[in-house]
Design a protein around this motif. Sequence first.
Motif, short mmCIF file in Angstrom:
data_model
loop_
_atom_site.label_atom_id
_atom_site.label_comp_id
_atom_site.label_asym_id
_atom_site.label_seq_id
_atom_site.Cartn_x
_atom_site.Cartn_y
_atom_site.Cartn_z
N ALA A 35 0.83 -1.21 0.00
CA ALA A 35 0.00 0.00 0.00
C ALA A 35 0.86 1.26 0.00
N VAL A 36 1.87 1.29 0.84
CA VAL A 36 2.72 2.48 0.92
C VAL A 36 3.53 2.65 -0.37
N LEU A 37 4.08 1.55 -0.87
CA LEU A 37 4.91 1.64 -2.07
C LEU A 37 4.09 1.96 -3.31
N ALA A 38 2.82 1.60 -3.33
CA ALA A 38 1.98 2.00 -4.47
C ALA A 38 1.89 3.52 -4.54
N GLY A 39 1.76 4.16 -3.40
CA GLY A 39 1.73 5.62 -3.38
C GLY A 39 3.07 6.24 -3.73
N VAL A 40 4.13 5.74 -3.14
CA VAL A 40 5.46 6.30 -3.38
C VAL A 40 5.89 6.10 -4.83
N CYS A 41 5.74 4.90 -5.33
CA CYS A 41 6.15 4.62 -6.71
C CYS A 41 5.25 5.34 -7.71
N GLY A 42 3.97 5.45 -7.40
CA GLY A 42 3.06 6.15 -8.30
C GLY A 42 3.38 7.63 -8.42
N VAL A 43 3.66 8.27 -7.29
CA VAL A 43 4.00 9.69 -7.31
C VAL A 43 5.36 9.90 -7.98
N SER A 44 6.31 9.02 -7.70
CA SER A 44 7.63 9.14 -8.33
C SER A 44 7.53 9.03 -9.85
N ALA A 45 6.78 8.05 -10.32
CA ALA A 45 6.63 7.87 -11.77
C ALA A 45 5.82 9.01 -12.38
N LEU A 46 4.88 9.55 -11.62
CA LEU A 46 4.12 10.71 -12.09
C LEU A 46 5.05 11.89 -12.34
N LEU A 47 5.99 12.08 -11.45
CA LEU A 47 6.96 13.17 -11.62
C LEU A 47 7.85 12.94 -12.83
N VAL A 48 8.21 11.68 -13.07
CA VAL A 48 9.03 11.36 -14.25
C VAL A 48 8.23 11.65 -15.52
N GLY A 49 6.94 11.34 -15.51
CA GLY A 49 6.12 11.48 -16.70
C GLY A 49 5.52 12.85 -16.92
N GLN A 50 5.85 13.83 -16.10
CA GLN A 50 5.26 15.16 -16.24
C GLN A 50 5.51 15.78 -17.61
N GLY A 51 6.67 15.61 -18.17
CA GLY A 51 6.98 16.25 -19.44
C GLY A 51 6.65 15.41 -20.65
N THR A 52 6.04 14.26 -20.47
CA THR A 52 5.80 13.36 -21.60
C THR A 52 4.42 13.53 -22.22
N GLY A 53 3.52 14.18 -21.56
CA GLY A 53 2.16 14.31 -22.07
C GLY A 53 1.26 13.17 -21.65
N ALA A 54 1.79 12.17 -20.97
CA ALA A 54 0.98 11.03 -20.50
C ALA A 54 1.36 10.71 -19.05
N PRO A 55 1.18 11.66 -18.14
CA PRO A 55 1.60 11.40 -16.76
C PRO A 55 0.79 10.31 -16.07
N VAL A 56 -0.45 10.12 -16.48
CA VAL A 56 -1.28 9.08 -15.84
C VAL A 56 -0.74 7.69 -16.16
N ALA A 57 -0.32 7.47 -17.39
CA ALA A 57 0.25 6.18 -17.77
C ALA A 57 1.55 5.92 -17.01
N TRP A 58 2.37 6.95 -16.87
CA TRP A 58 3.60 6.80 -16.11
C TRP A 58 3.32 6.51 -14.65
N SER A 59 2.32 7.21 -14.09
CA SER A 59 1.96 6.96 -12.70
C SER A 59 1.45 5.53 -12.51
N ALA A 60 0.63 5.06 -13.45
CA ALA A 60 0.15 3.68 -13.38
C ALA A 60 1.31 2.69 -13.47
#
Length: 154
Positions: A35-60
């Motif tokens: 549960a905790v890592l789903a939040g941490v990894c999701g937010v981290s990947a969201l930050l990586v995907g901010q400039g790609t135009g598909a941040p939701v896919a990166w967060s997933a």
Amino acid sequence: LGEPSRRASAAPAADRGLPLGGAAVVWARAVVPAAVLAGVCGVSALLVGQGTGAPVAWSALGVVTAPAWAGAAVRAGYRPDLDWSGPVLASPMGAVPVGVSSTLVRGPDVGLLGTAPVALALLLGTAPWWLVGAGLLWSLALGALAVGTARPPD
């Protein structure tokens, strides 16, 4: 997040008082890290995907790595203690047992394998949804393998 597993490995008497079998307790120890890592990894990947135009896919894609990392936390918690009865090597940090590397990588190895879909997405420059689905299956398989092979002490 794997500290409760490590403490249970060091002092298994507390787990024996629970109304669950040994394997069920080990599986239950993966719930909070997942549960905790789903939040941490999701937010981290969201930050990586901010400039790609598909941040939701990166967060997933980040969220689906959580089962592998949760399994890694449990597997690392139940790793065997270092064997100091055999030969030791001199190192800059002092004497260490010969088999120290095999003990220390038990757990993080599964987590790193679980992030292979993220590495592939970084190489591709995009996080396609088929990779998110494949990453989920891969991560669930690795997490189940890691938790299933974690053994509480007898």
